[in-house]
Design a protein around this motif. Structure first.
Motif, PDB file in Angstrom:
ATOM      1  N   ARG A 113       0.791  -1.375  -0.042  1.00 50.17           N
ATOM      2  CA  ARG A 113      -0.199   0.069  -0.210  1.00 50.17           C
ATOM      3  C   ARG A 113       0.837   1.338   0.017  1.00 50.17           C
ATOM      4  N   MET A 114       2.060   1.253   0.713  1.00 48.05           N
ATOM      5  CA  MET A 114       2.714   2.389   0.370  1.00 48.05           C
ATOM      6  C   MET A 114       3.381   2.586  -0.833  1.00 48.05           C
ATOM      7  N   ARG A 115       3.828   1.822  -1.770  1.00 48.11           N
ATOM      8  CA  ARG A 115       4.014   1.908  -3.040  1.00 48.11           C
ATOM      9  C   ARG A 115       3.023   2.528  -3.866  1.00 48.11           C
ATOM     10  N   ALA A 116       1.852   2.201  -3.568  1.00 40.65           N
ATOM     11  CA  ALA A 116       0.648   2.805  -4.320  1.00 40.65           C
ATOM     12  C   ALA A 116       0.495   4.075  -3.801  1.00 40.65           C
ATOM     13  N   ALA A 117       0.657   4.506  -2.366  1.00 39.44           N
ATOM     14  CA  ALA A 117       0.466   6.008  -1.991  1.00 39.44           C
ATOM     15  C   ALA A 117       1.401   6.569  -2.641  1.00 39.44           C
ATOM     16  N   SER A 118       2.476   6.298  -2.589  1.00 35.11           N
ATOM     17  CA  SER A 118       3.848   7.378  -3.226  1.00 35.11           C
ATOM     18  C   SER A 118       3.341   7.439  -4.646  1.00 35.11           C
ATOM     19  N   ALA A 119       2.922   6.628  -5.384  1.00 38.47           N
ATOM     20  CA  ALA A 119       2.428   6.740  -6.730  1.00 38.47           C
ATOM     21  C   ALA A 119       1.340   7.691  -6.835  1.00 38.47           C
ATOM     22  N   LEU A 120       0.306   7.588  -6.092  1.00 35.53           N
ATOM     23  CA  LEU A 120      -0.542   8.631  -5.957  1.00 35.53           C
ATOM     24  C   LEU A 120      -0.220  10.177  -5.534  1.00 35.53           C
ATOM     25  N   TRP A 121       0.503  10.318  -4.598  1.00 35.61           N
ATOM     26  CA  TRP A 121       1.271  11.657  -4.083  1.00 35.61           C
ATOM     27  C   TRP A 121       1.815  12.110  -5.210  1.00 35.61           C
ATOM     28  N   LYS A 122       2.579  11.241  -5.846  1.00 32.34           N
ATOM     29  CA  LYS A 122       3.306  11.763  -7.181  1.00 32.34           C
ATOM     30  C   LYS A 122       2.536  12.267  -8.296  1.00 32.34           C
ATOM     31  N   LEU A 123       1.468  11.577  -8.394  1.00 35.00           N
ATOM     32  CA  LEU A 123       0.758  12.035  -9.609  1.00 35.00           C
ATOM     33  C   LEU A 123       0.059  13.286  -9.416  1.00 35.00           C
TER      34      LEU A 123
ATOM     35  N   ALA B 216      -9.809   2.784  -1.686  1.00 34.01           N
ATOM     36  CA  ALA B 216     -10.203   2.618  -3.028  1.00 34.01           C
ATOM     37  C   ALA B 216      -9.217   3.697  -4.152  1.00 34.01           C
ATOM     38  N   ASP B 217      -9.007   4.809  -3.478  1.00 29.52           N
ATOM     39  CA  ASP B 217      -8.192   5.897  -4.211  1.00 29.52           C
ATOM     40  C   ASP B 217      -6.842   5.380  -4.629  1.00 29.52           C
ATOM     41  N   LEU B 218      -6.270   4.566  -3.652  1.00 28.82           N
ATOM     42  CA  LEU B 218      -5.145   3.869  -3.765  1.00 28.82           C
ATOM     43  C   LEU B 218      -4.860   2.942  -4.904  1.00 28.82           C
ATOM     44  N   ASP B 219      -6.347   2.357  -5.251  1.00 27.61           N
ATOM     45  CA  ASP B 219      -6.311   1.314  -6.094  1.00 27.61           C
ATOM     46  C   ASP B 219      -6.389   2.024  -7.596  1.00 27.61           C
TER      47      ASP B 219
ATOM     48  N   PRO C 230      -5.664   5.782  -8.628  1.00 26.32           N
ATOM     49  CA  PRO C 230      -5.114   6.865  -8.342  1.00 26.32           C
ATOM     50  C   PRO C 230      -5.348   8.097  -9.370  1.00 26.32           C
ATOM     51  N   LEU C 231      -5.590   7.664 -10.797  1.00 24.68           N
ATOM     52  CA  LEU C 231      -5.807   8.465 -11.882  1.00 24.68           C
ATOM     53  C   LEU C 231      -7.304   8.827 -11.465  1.00 24.68           C
ATOM     54  N   ASP C 232      -8.481   8.340 -11.033  1.00 23.28           N
ATOM     55  CA  ASP C 232      -9.476   8.755 -11.094  1.00 23.28           C
ATOM     56  C   ASP C 232      -9.714   9.832  -9.711  1.00 23.28           C
ATOM     57  N   PHE C 233      -8.543   9.579  -8.693  1.00 18.99           N
ATOM     58  CA  PHE C 233      -8.621  10.690  -7.696  1.00 18.99           C
ATOM     59  C   PHE C 233      -8.067  11.790  -8.033  1.00 18.99           C
ATOM     60  N   ALA C 234      -7.080  11.930  -8.865  1.00 20.67           N
ATOM     61  CA  ALA C 234      -6.237  13.059  -9.474  1.00 20.67           C
ATOM     62  C   ALA C 234      -7.430  13.829 -10.440  1.00 20.67           C
ATOM     63  N   GLU C 235      -8.095  12.976 -11.122  1.00 17.69           N
ATOM     64  CA  GLU C 235      -8.902  13.664 -12.005  1.00 17.69           C
ATOM     65  C   GLU C 235     -10.208  14.189 -11.299  1.00 17.69           C
ATOM     66  N   ARG C 236     -10.625  13.650 -10.295  1.00 15.08           N
ATOM     67  CA  ARG C 236     -11.674  14.403  -9.588  1.00 15.08           C
ATOM     68  C   ARG C 236     -11.331  15.660  -8.907  1.00 15.08           C
ATOM     69  N   LEU C 237      -9.789  15.410  -8.319  1.00 17.34           N
ATOM     70  CA  LEU C 237      -9.359  16.590  -7.595  1.00 17.34           C
ATOM     71  C   LEU C 237      -9.246  17.976  -8.734  1.00 17.34           C
ATOM     72  N   GLY C 238      -8.987  17.616  -9.805  1.00 15.43           N
ATOM     73  CA  GLY C 238      -8.815  18.833 -10.733  1.00 15.43           C
ATOM     74  C   GLY C 238     -10.307  19.224 -11.446  1.00 15.43           C
ATOM     75  N   SER C 239     -11.329  18.276 -11.321  1.00 13.58           N
ATOM     76  CA  SER C 239     -12.465  18.623 -12.210  1.00 13.58           C
ATOM     77  C   SER C 239     -13.169  20.042 -11.508  1.00 13.58           C
ATOM     78  N   GLY C 240     -13.564  20.614 -12.565  1.00  9.97           N
ATOM     79  CA  GLY C 240     -14.415  21.817 -12.612  1.00  9.97           C
ATOM     80  C   GLY C 240     -13.462  22.912 -11.785  1.00  9.97           C
ATOM     81  N   ASP C 241     -14.281  23.842 -11.340  1.00  9.96           N
ATOM     82  CA  ASP C 241     -13.392  25.140 -10.792  1.00  9.96           C
ATOM     83  C   ASP C 241     -13.737  25.223  -9.530  1.00  9.96           C
ATOM     84  N   VAL C 242     -14.356  24.059  -8.729  1.00  9.75           N
ATOM     85  CA  VAL C 242     -14.402  24.182  -7.465  1.00  9.75           C
ATOM     86  C   VAL C 242     -13.359  23.615  -6.643  1.00  9.75           C
ATOM     87  N   ASP C 243     -12.658  24.351  -5.846  1.00 10.05           N
ATOM     88  CA  ASP C 243     -11.721  24.026  -4.682  1.00 10.05           C
ATOM     89  C   ASP C 243     -12.252  23.414  -3.764  1.00 10.05           C
TER      90      ASP C 243
END
Length: 447
Positions: free
Chosen positions: A362-372, A396-399, A401-414
């Motif tokens: 899980r640590m490697r997965a988390a590292s990949a997510l934070w890097k992304l 689930a986001d660790l599985d 990571p691309l979906d999490f990054a896309e949700r984080l950047g979608s729309g104009d809402v911070d």
């Protein structure tokens, strides 16, 4: 749980015959029983009157004694002065590099060099918080479920058994801490804030042993480990909820420990009220090995995810901070990853003491997510996710990571600003309610 926590598991087969009488009905049995009781009395007098489910006085004594016998008492390098100077210089350089890799400011107000003995003394209060819930639940579960006839038959020996259990747990803890203290490299290597707040600590003597065979300059290794320690301290110091959430999740896991009561009948048959040794043998027989409940699995999943996020963030931030400054940084990074992935001393001891085994994958997965997230949205957005636990990535986001990054950047809402507005609105609503209540009270007084 691959390693059962305190008090569980079969006794050491190599030692099983040491205290067993060859003639249970003869004089030898009584002599051995007398020797056992004499030894018990000596242990009780030497261990002090430590209250609670674990005898921490005994744990500390055993840990320090083991370290003295193995020679793990030096601070490292040529002298303590050289070690402290080297550690402070490495930490100062690491902090300068980290300033450009994260928005979180320095979290340590002091950086020190510890010996293995100092590590035991400084981290024992946190281990007490981690181990107490497990030991209390384990000892309480079988005591409460014991049939009344067994309780009556045992009588006052039950209180002695509680004290003996505390000593047994303390002995386990002391031996485990001694082993870990002789190998751990920093105060945060297990991913938990074990030492005093705002104090970075490295163990130079252990680092020297770790460096053997790596074919890298010791100064590079020291700076790299100092950067990891400093990055951990930035998180634990400036993410207010993190320390409490980690420790509370361990406690929640412990509170869910249950014992298979169907095994109690077999246990009762093994207890001889006239022989205190039968209690210890029964407890170590494995009959009362705890069962993992759905609540425990949920707590374990949350703890593993949070620890993975901590370790993954530290891994990425340190890599960004060091960059090409240390030629051996990539090799060190991979060495430490393998140290965790192969179940190093930190994971093994943690599993033995608390009954939890971490999943390094899980640590490697988390590292990949934070890097992304950092690459796509920047360091500030990445690190601001730590401002509230509800913003953190999930298992689930660790599985994905691309979906999490896309949700984080979608729309104009911070999401950070949205959360702050929600909290501000709740605070304003609470204040308005208080004002209304105050107005009613004033009206009542005037009336």
């Amino acid at each position: 749980m691959s390693n059962p926590p305190f008090g569980f598991g079969p006794p050491d087969p190599d030692k099983r015959g040491e205290n067993e009488p060859s003639d249970p009905g003869g004089a030898e049995a009584f002599n051995q029983l007398g020797q056992m009781l004499s030894q018990l009395g000596q242990m009780l007098s030497q261990a002090g009157s430590s209250a609670g489910p674990v005898n921490y006085d005994l744990a500390k004594q055993i840990a320090l004694q083991n370290l003295s016998e193995t020679g793990d008492t030096k601070i490292g390098f040529a002298s303590s002065g050289d070690a402290n100077t080297a550690v402070r210089d490495a930490a100062h350089l690491a902090e300068l590099w980290l300033d450009a890799a994260t928005i979180l400011p320095a979290g340590a107000t002091s950086t020190v060099a510890w010996s293995a003995r100092t590590w035991v003394e400084k981290t024992l209060p946190t281990w007490q918080r981690l181990c107490d819930p497990v030991a209390r639940q384990v000892s309480g579960a079988w005591m409460q479920a014991l049939p009344e006839e067994a309780k009556q038959a045992a009588g006052p020996l039950l209180s002695m058994m509680g004290q003996m259990g505390g000593m047994a747990f303390g002995s386990q803890l002391g031996n485990a801490l001694a082993q870990l203290a002789s190998e751990v490299l920093t105060s945060t290597e297990v991913g938990l804030p074990l030492g005093p707040a705002s104090t970075s600590a490295l163990l130079p003597a252990n680092i020297e042993k770790f460096a053997e065979g790596l074919e890298l300059p010791s100064s590079e290794i020291l700076v790299f480990l100092a950067a990891r320690e400093a990055a951990h301290q930035r998180l634990f110091s400036h993410v207010p909820w993190l320390r409490q959430r980690l420790l509370a999740t361990v406690e929640e896991f412990a509170h869910g420990i249950t014992v298979d009561t169907s095994a109690l009948e077999q246990l009762a048959g093994r207890i001889d009220p006239a022989n205190p040794a039968s209690f210890e043998e029964a407890m170590s027989s494995g009959l009362l090995e705890p069962q993992t409940t759905p609540e425990q699995k949920s707590a374990l999943n949350r703890l593993e995810t949070l620890l993975a996020l901590v370790e993954g963030w530290v891994d990425v931030v340190v890599a960004d901070a060091i960059g090409d400054r240390l030629p051996g940084a990539d090799a060190l990074r991979e060495t430490l990853r393998r140290r965790r992935a192969t179940g190093g001393p930190a994971e093994q001891t943690f599993a033995t003491l608390v009954g939890l085994e971490l999943r390094p994958r899980r640590m490697r997965a988390a590292s990949a997510l934070w890097k992304l997230v950092g690459d796509q949205h920047g360091v500030e957005q990445r690190d601001r996710l730590w401002s509230h636990p509800d913003l953190m990535p999930t298992a689930a986001d660790l599985d994905e990571p691309l979906d999490f990054a896309e949700r984080l950047g979608s729309g104009d809402v911070d999401p950070i600003a949205e959360l702050e507005r929600t909290e501000q609105g709740k605070a304003a609503q609470d204040k308005s309610e208080q004002d209304r209540q105050g107005g009613k009270e004033d009206t009542g007084d005037q009336g």
